[in-house]
Design a protein around this motif. Structure first.
Motif, PDB file in Angstrom:
ATOM      1  N   MET A   1      12.456   7.476  12.527  1.00 58.92           N
ATOM      2  CA  MET A   1      13.085   6.352  11.859  1.00 58.92           C
ATOM      3  C   MET A   1      13.242   6.710  10.379  1.00 58.92           C
ATOM      4  SD  MET A   1      11.796   2.358  11.738  1.00 58.92           S
ATOM      5  CE  MET A   1      11.705   2.238  13.491  1.00 58.92           C
ATOM      6  N   ASN A   2      14.455   6.568   9.878  1.00 54.86           N
ATOM      7  CA  ASN A   2      14.695   6.918   8.478  1.00 54.86           C
ATOM      8  C   ASN A   2      14.540   5.694   7.561  1.00 54.86           C
ATOM      9  OD1 ASN A   2      17.125   5.435   8.452  1.00 54.86           O
ATOM     10  ND2 ASN A   2      18.339   7.205   9.017  1.00 54.86           N
ATOM     11  N   LEU A   3      14.742   5.907   6.287  1.00 50.97           N
ATOM     12  CA  LEU A   3      14.560   4.868   5.278  1.00 50.97           C
ATOM     13  C   LEU A   3      15.407   3.637   5.572  1.00 50.97           C
ATOM     14  CD1 LEU A   3      13.595   3.789   2.522  1.00 50.97           C
ATOM     15  CD2 LEU A   3      15.392   5.162   1.464  1.00 50.97           C
TER      16      LEU A   3
ATOM     17  N   ASN B   1       5.236   5.253   0.508  1.00 50.13           N
ATOM     18  CA  ASN B   1       5.161   6.385   1.437  1.00 50.13           C
ATOM     19  C   ASN B   1       5.583   5.985   2.845  1.00 50.13           C
ATOM     20  OD1 ASN B   1       4.274   8.356  -0.413  1.00 50.13           O
ATOM     21  ND2 ASN B   1       2.184   7.568  -0.262  1.00 50.13           N
ATOM     22  N   TYR B   2       5.293   4.757   3.228  1.00 55.47           N
ATOM     23  CA  TYR B   2       5.733   4.259   4.549  1.00 55.47           C
ATOM     24  C   TYR B   2       7.259   4.311   4.633  1.00 55.47           C
ATOM     25  CZ  TYR B   2       7.228   0.929   8.049  1.00 55.47           C
ATOM     26  OH  TYR B   2       7.888   0.332   9.093  1.00 55.47           O
ATOM     27  N   LEU B   3       7.920   3.885   3.575  1.00 55.32           N
ATOM     28  CA  LEU B   3       9.380   3.865   3.585  1.00 55.32           C
ATOM     29  C   LEU B   3       9.966   5.282   3.637  1.00 55.32           C
ATOM     30  CD1 LEU B   3      10.134   1.095   0.939  1.00 55.32           C
ATOM     31  CD2 LEU B   3      10.270   0.910   3.433  1.00 55.32           C
ATOM     32  N   LEU B   4       9.324   6.211   2.967  1.00 51.18           N
ATOM     33  CA  LEU B   4       9.859   7.561   2.866  1.00 51.18           C
ATOM     34  C   LEU B   4       9.510   8.468   4.038  1.00 51.18           C
ATOM     35  CD1 LEU B   4       9.240   8.194  -0.925  1.00 51.18           C
ATOM     36  CD2 LEU B   4      11.411   7.689   0.197  1.00 51.18           C
ATOM     37  N   GLU B   5       8.460   8.123   4.759  1.00 46.34           N
ATOM     38  CA  GLU B   5       7.995   8.938   5.869  1.00 46.34           C
ATOM     39  C   GLU B   5       8.960   8.850   7.048  1.00 46.34           C
ATOM     40  OE1 GLU B   5       3.542   9.312   7.020  1.00 46.34           O
ATOM     41  OE2 GLU B   5       4.396   7.683   8.181  1.00 46.34           O
ATOM     42  N   GLU B   6       9.514   9.966   7.450  1.00 45.53           N
ATOM     43  CA  GLU B   6      10.453   9.998   8.576  1.00 45.53           C
ATOM     44  C   GLU B   6       9.684  10.199   9.871  1.00 45.53           C
ATOM     45  OE1 GLU B   6      14.174  11.059   8.693  1.00 45.53           O
ATOM     46  OE2 GLU B   6      14.584  10.676   6.593  1.00 45.53           O
ATOM     47  N   LYS B   7       9.945   9.301  10.823  1.00 49.74           N
ATOM     48  CA  LYS B   7       9.330   9.417  12.146  1.00 49.74           C
ATOM     49  C   LYS B   7      10.432   9.309  13.195  1.00 49.74           C
ATOM     50  CE  LYS B   7       4.717   7.803  11.232  1.00 49.74           C
ATOM     51  NZ  LYS B   7       3.628   6.994  11.671  1.00 49.74           N
ATOM     52  N   GLU B   8      10.204   9.963  14.318  1.00 44.49           N
ATOM     53  CA  GLU B   8      11.203   9.937  15.395  1.00 44.49           C
ATOM     54  C   GLU B   8      11.062   8.699  16.224  1.00 44.49           C
ATOM     55  OE1 GLU B   8      11.354  13.536  17.588  1.00 44.49           O
ATOM     56  OE2 GLU B   8      11.080  14.735  15.791  1.00 44.49           O
TER      57      GLU B   8
END
Length: 64
Positions: free
Chosen positions: A1-3, A57-64
């Protein structure tokens, strides 16, 4: 999931649109959607994080 996807989700959780968020934070119309292709300024990103009570950091962290 992106920003942008995270911001959309956070807005949805509050029953608001991204446009509503932009108005609330006094950001330019459509500015958040541009973040899909550009990097926002740190102070602007911090406004969004503070508004939703999340860590930047939650907003910037990329997760699939």
């Amino acid at each position: 999931m992106n920003l942008l996807e995270k911001i959309k989700m956070l807005c949805s959780d509050r029953n608001m649109s991204v446009g509503d968020l932009e108005k609330e934070l006094e950001l330019g119309n459509g500015s958040i959607y541009k973040w899909n292709k550009s990097i926002p300024r740190v102070d602007t990103l911090l406004k969004v994080a503070n508004y939703f009570g999340v860590d930047i950091n939650y907003l910037l962290e990329e997760k699939e």
